[in-house]
Scaffold this motif. Structure first.
Motif, PDB file in Angstrom:
ATOM      1  N   VAL A 235       0.831  -1.198   0.000  1.00  0.00           N
ATOM      2  CA  VAL A 235       0.000   0.000   0.000  1.00  0.00           C
ATOM      3  C   VAL A 235       0.869   1.253   0.000  1.00  0.00           C
ATOM      4  O   VAL A 235       0.592   2.222  -0.719  1.00  0.00           O
ATOM      5  CB  VAL A 235      -0.941   0.005   1.227  1.00  0.00           C
ATOM      6  CG1 VAL A 235      -1.795   1.268   1.246  1.00  0.00           C
ATOM      7  CG2 VAL A 235      -1.823  -1.237   1.228  1.00  0.00           C
ATOM      8  N   LYS A 236       1.954   1.244   0.778  1.00  0.00           N
ATOM      9  CA  LYS A 236       2.850   2.403   0.828  1.00  0.00           C
ATOM     10  C   LYS A 236       3.506   2.649  -0.525  1.00  0.00           C
ATOM     11  O   LYS A 236       3.621   3.795  -0.972  1.00  0.00           O
ATOM     12  CB  LYS A 236       3.923   2.185   1.900  1.00  0.00           C
ATOM     13  CG  LYS A 236       3.404   2.253   3.329  1.00  0.00           C
ATOM     14  CD  LYS A 236       4.497   1.974   4.343  1.00  0.00           C
ATOM     15  CE  LYS A 236       5.568   3.028   4.308  1.00  0.00           C
ATOM     16  NZ  LYS A 236       6.607   2.813   5.333  1.00  0.00           N
ATOM     17  N   LEU A 237       3.927   1.571  -1.195  1.00  0.00           N
ATOM     18  CA  LEU A 237       4.535   1.730  -2.514  1.00  0.00           C
ATOM     19  C   LEU A 237       3.534   2.289  -3.516  1.00  0.00           C
ATOM     20  O   LEU A 237       3.872   3.138  -4.337  1.00  0.00           O
ATOM     21  CB  LEU A 237       5.088   0.390  -3.006  1.00  0.00           C
ATOM     22  CG  LEU A 237       6.313  -0.162  -2.268  1.00  0.00           C
ATOM     23  CD1 LEU A 237       6.729  -1.501  -2.847  1.00  0.00           C
ATOM     24  CD2 LEU A 237       7.468   0.820  -2.322  1.00  0.00           C
ATOM     25  N   MET A 238       2.283   1.812  -3.426  1.00  0.00           N
ATOM     26  CA  MET A 238       1.263   2.313  -4.338  1.00  0.00           C
ATOM     27  C   MET A 238       0.956   3.784  -4.071  1.00  0.00           C
ATOM     28  O   MET A 238       0.725   4.560  -4.991  1.00  0.00           O
ATOM     29  CB  MET A 238      -0.008   1.484  -4.211  1.00  0.00           C
ATOM     30  CG  MET A 238       0.010   0.172  -4.994  1.00  0.00           C
ATOM     31  SD  MET A 238       0.416   0.402  -6.746  1.00  0.00           S
ATOM     32  CE  MET A 238      -0.861   1.552  -7.251  1.00  0.00           C
ATOM     33  N   LYS A 239       0.950   4.166  -2.794  1.00  0.00           N
ATOM     34  CA  LYS A 239       0.728   5.575  -2.463  1.00  0.00           C
ATOM     35  C   LYS A 239       1.840   6.446  -3.038  1.00  0.00           C
ATOM     36  O   LYS A 239       1.580   7.549  -3.536  1.00  0.00           O
ATOM     37  CB  LYS A 239       0.646   5.755  -0.949  1.00  0.00           C
ATOM     38  CG  LYS A 239      -0.656   5.273  -0.339  1.00  0.00           C
ATOM     39  CD  LYS A 239      -0.683   5.542   1.160  1.00  0.00           C
ATOM     40  CE  LYS A 239      -2.021   5.104   1.779  1.00  0.00           C
ATOM     41  NZ  LYS A 239      -2.050   5.355   3.242  1.00  0.00           N
ATOM     42  N   THR A 240       3.076   5.956  -2.974  1.00  0.00           N
ATOM     43  CA  THR A 240       4.203   6.708  -3.542  1.00  0.00           C
ATOM     44  C   THR A 240       4.022   6.895  -5.036  1.00  0.00           C
ATOM     45  O   THR A 240       4.168   8.008  -5.563  1.00  0.00           O
ATOM     46  CB  THR A 240       5.524   5.964  -3.264  1.00  0.00           C
ATOM     47  OG1 THR A 240       5.713   5.841  -1.858  1.00  0.00           O
ATOM     48  CG2 THR A 240       6.696   6.726  -3.865  1.00  0.00           C
ATOM     49  N   VAL A 241       3.686   5.789  -5.733  1.00  0.00           N
ATOM     50  CA  VAL A 241       3.537   5.858  -7.186  1.00  0.00           C
ATOM     51  C   VAL A 241       2.358   6.747  -7.565  1.00  0.00           C
ATOM     52  O   VAL A 241       2.440   7.538  -8.511  1.00  0.00           O
ATOM     53  CB  VAL A 241       3.365   4.442  -7.769  1.00  0.00           C
ATOM     54  CG1 VAL A 241       3.103   4.519  -9.263  1.00  0.00           C
ATOM     55  CG2 VAL A 241       4.601   3.595  -7.506  1.00  0.00           C
ATOM     56  N   MET A 242       1.258   6.644  -6.838  1.00  0.00           N
ATOM     57  CA  MET A 242       0.089   7.471  -7.153  1.00  0.00           C
ATOM     58  C   MET A 242       0.364   8.945  -6.904  1.00  0.00           C
ATOM     59  O   MET A 242      -0.136   9.810  -7.626  1.00  0.00           O
ATOM     60  CB  MET A 242      -1.114   6.995  -6.338  1.00  0.00           C
ATOM     61  CG  MET A 242      -1.659   5.650  -6.779  1.00  0.00           C
ATOM     62  SD  MET A 242      -3.203   5.214  -5.961  1.00  0.00           S
ATOM     63  CE  MET A 242      -4.316   6.439  -6.649  1.00  0.00           C
ATOM     64  N   THR A 243       1.159   9.248  -5.879  1.00  0.00           N
ATOM     65  CA  THR A 243       1.540  10.640  -5.639  1.00  0.00           C
ATOM     66  C   THR A 243       2.397  11.168  -6.781  1.00  0.00           C
ATOM     67  O   THR A 243       2.215  12.304  -7.245  1.00  0.00           O
ATOM     68  CB  THR A 243       2.305  10.770  -4.307  1.00  0.00           C
ATOM     69  OG1 THR A 243       1.528  10.224  -3.240  1.00  0.00           O
ATOM     70  CG2 THR A 243       2.610  12.225  -3.999  1.00  0.00           C
ATOM     71  N   LEU A 244       3.329  10.327  -7.267  1.00  0.00           N
ATOM     72  CA  LEU A 244       4.157  10.704  -8.414  1.00  0.00           C
ATOM     73  C   LEU A 244       3.302  10.945  -9.643  1.00  0.00           C
ATOM     74  O   LEU A 244       3.484  11.928 -10.372  1.00  0.00           O
ATOM     75  CB  LEU A 244       5.179   9.604  -8.702  1.00  0.00           C
ATOM     76  CG  LEU A 244       6.307   9.415  -7.689  1.00  0.00           C
ATOM     77  CD1 LEU A 244       7.104   8.164  -8.006  1.00  0.00           C
ATOM     78  CD2 LEU A 244       7.227  10.628  -7.673  1.00  0.00           C
TER      79      LEU A 244
END
Length: 361
Positions: A235-244
């Protein structure tokens, strides 16, 4: 048969399209723009270099996702080069450029945009592969990741060279755009719509993946006894990618809409008044990305801090090394392995290969 103007300088095309390159680019305004541009470009070079170095140095980042993240940082670094070249070849200087030099100026910008866009697409595929198996990282081999990175840059360079290869208005002046006087309006329509459609598709795909991850994580968390941090990592990795992705879309969409309006020959839209601000907004995206990496990823931020710390404190290496064993010994035996591991990682980043042995002694 239409006459071609390959040997003309850019002032010929700017005059034909009634494009003014002097207003707002002289005096104090020019100095302010150049100062801000120089500061942003320096930050882009330094921060994205740190991101790439962090991925190379820290073995915890030796996975496909982080390799692709480093490639995205490389695309931002390349964008910085494109903006530096633009700063020295814009404003009143634009009219003195040759056709080939102007194509190079715009081609660098188009290549940087395409590299970032395609890289985000590949990251979406990589995240989909890992998440469908509920793994933190995909099973992509280094050879495949290398092939993907090479393909990303090959596509980016090709798309940046399309106008140079023939899709321009050098032989049809009536088809020239206003913002890009030797780009065909039909090309601007194609370019902007293509990117906007890809933006929309990526947003939809990432939202679906994120919703799936959250739903699956919630289901598994009630049936498994694994560590909470491990379950939350996807979930944290997906949040990072979605923020990017969100930053990328917000920073680039206004400029693409302006290009689309220019391609549609909207003479009353006032696009000349906003083009420079939207270009600065696009530049801001390359500034924001490394900030997002470090803010959203604690390990990335820690690695970057250690790299800066090591480079600025080389004279006190012996004193720092002597503190690490004492730090380990002061901890309980249950957690000592964690601190030893961190000491080894810090030693690797700082270039001290014997740190692990000192921690074990």
């Amino acid at each position: 048969m239409n006459e071609c103007y390959y040997d003309k300088r850019m002032d010929f095309f700017y005059n034909k399209t009634n494009t003014d390159t002097i207003d707002d680019w002289t005096g104090p305004k020019l100095i302010v723009v150049l100062c801000f541009g120089t500061f942003f470009c320096l930050f882009i070079f330094i921060s994205n270099s740190l991101v790439i170095a962090a991925v190379v140095k820290n073995k915890r980042f030796h996975f496909p996702f982080y390799y692709l993240l480093a490639n995205l940082a490389a695309a931002d670094f390349f964008a910085g080069i494109a903006y530096v070249f633009l700063m020295f070849n814009t404003g009143p200087v634009s009219k003195t450029l040759t056709v080939n030099r102007w194509f190079l100026r715009q081609g660098l910008l188009d290549t940087s945009l395409t590299a970032s866009l395609v890289n985000l697409l590949v990251i979406a595929v990589e995240r989909h592969m890992s998440i469908m198996r509920m793994k933190i990282h995909s099973n992509l081999t280094k050879k495949r990741v290398t092939f993907l990175i090479i393909s990303i840059w090959a596509i980016a360079i090709f798309m940046g060279a399309v106008p140079t290869l023939g899709w321009n208005c050098l032989c049809d002046i009536t088809a020239c755009s206003s913002l890009a006087p030797i780009y065909s309006r039909s090309y601007l329509v194609f370019w902007s719509i293509l990117n906007l459609v890809v933006f929309f598709i990526m947003v939809v795909v990432y939202i679906r993946i994120y919703m799936y991850v959250q739903r699956k994580t919630n289901v598994l968390s009630s049936h498994t006894s694994g560590s909470i941090s491990r379950r939350r990592t996807p979930v944290k990795l997906m949040k990072t990618v979605m923020t990017l992705l969100g930053a990328f879309v917000v920073c680039w969409t206004p400029g693409l809409v302006v290009l689309l309006l220019d391609g549609l020959n909207c003479t009353y839209c006032g696009i000349q008044n906003v083009k420079r601000w939207f270009l600065l907004l696009a530049l801001l995206n390359s500034v924001m990305n490394p900030i997002i990496y470090s803010y959203k990823d604690d390990e990335m931020w820690s690695t970057m801090k250690r790299m800066i710390y090591c480079s600025s404190e080389d004279k006190s290496q012996d004193r720092r090394s002597s503190r690490i064993p004492s730090t380990v010994l002061c901890r309980s035996t249950d957690t000592s392995g964690h601190y030893i591991e961190d000491g080894i990682i810090q030693g690797t980043i700082c270039g001290k290969g014997d740190l692990g042995d000192k921690g074990n002694s």
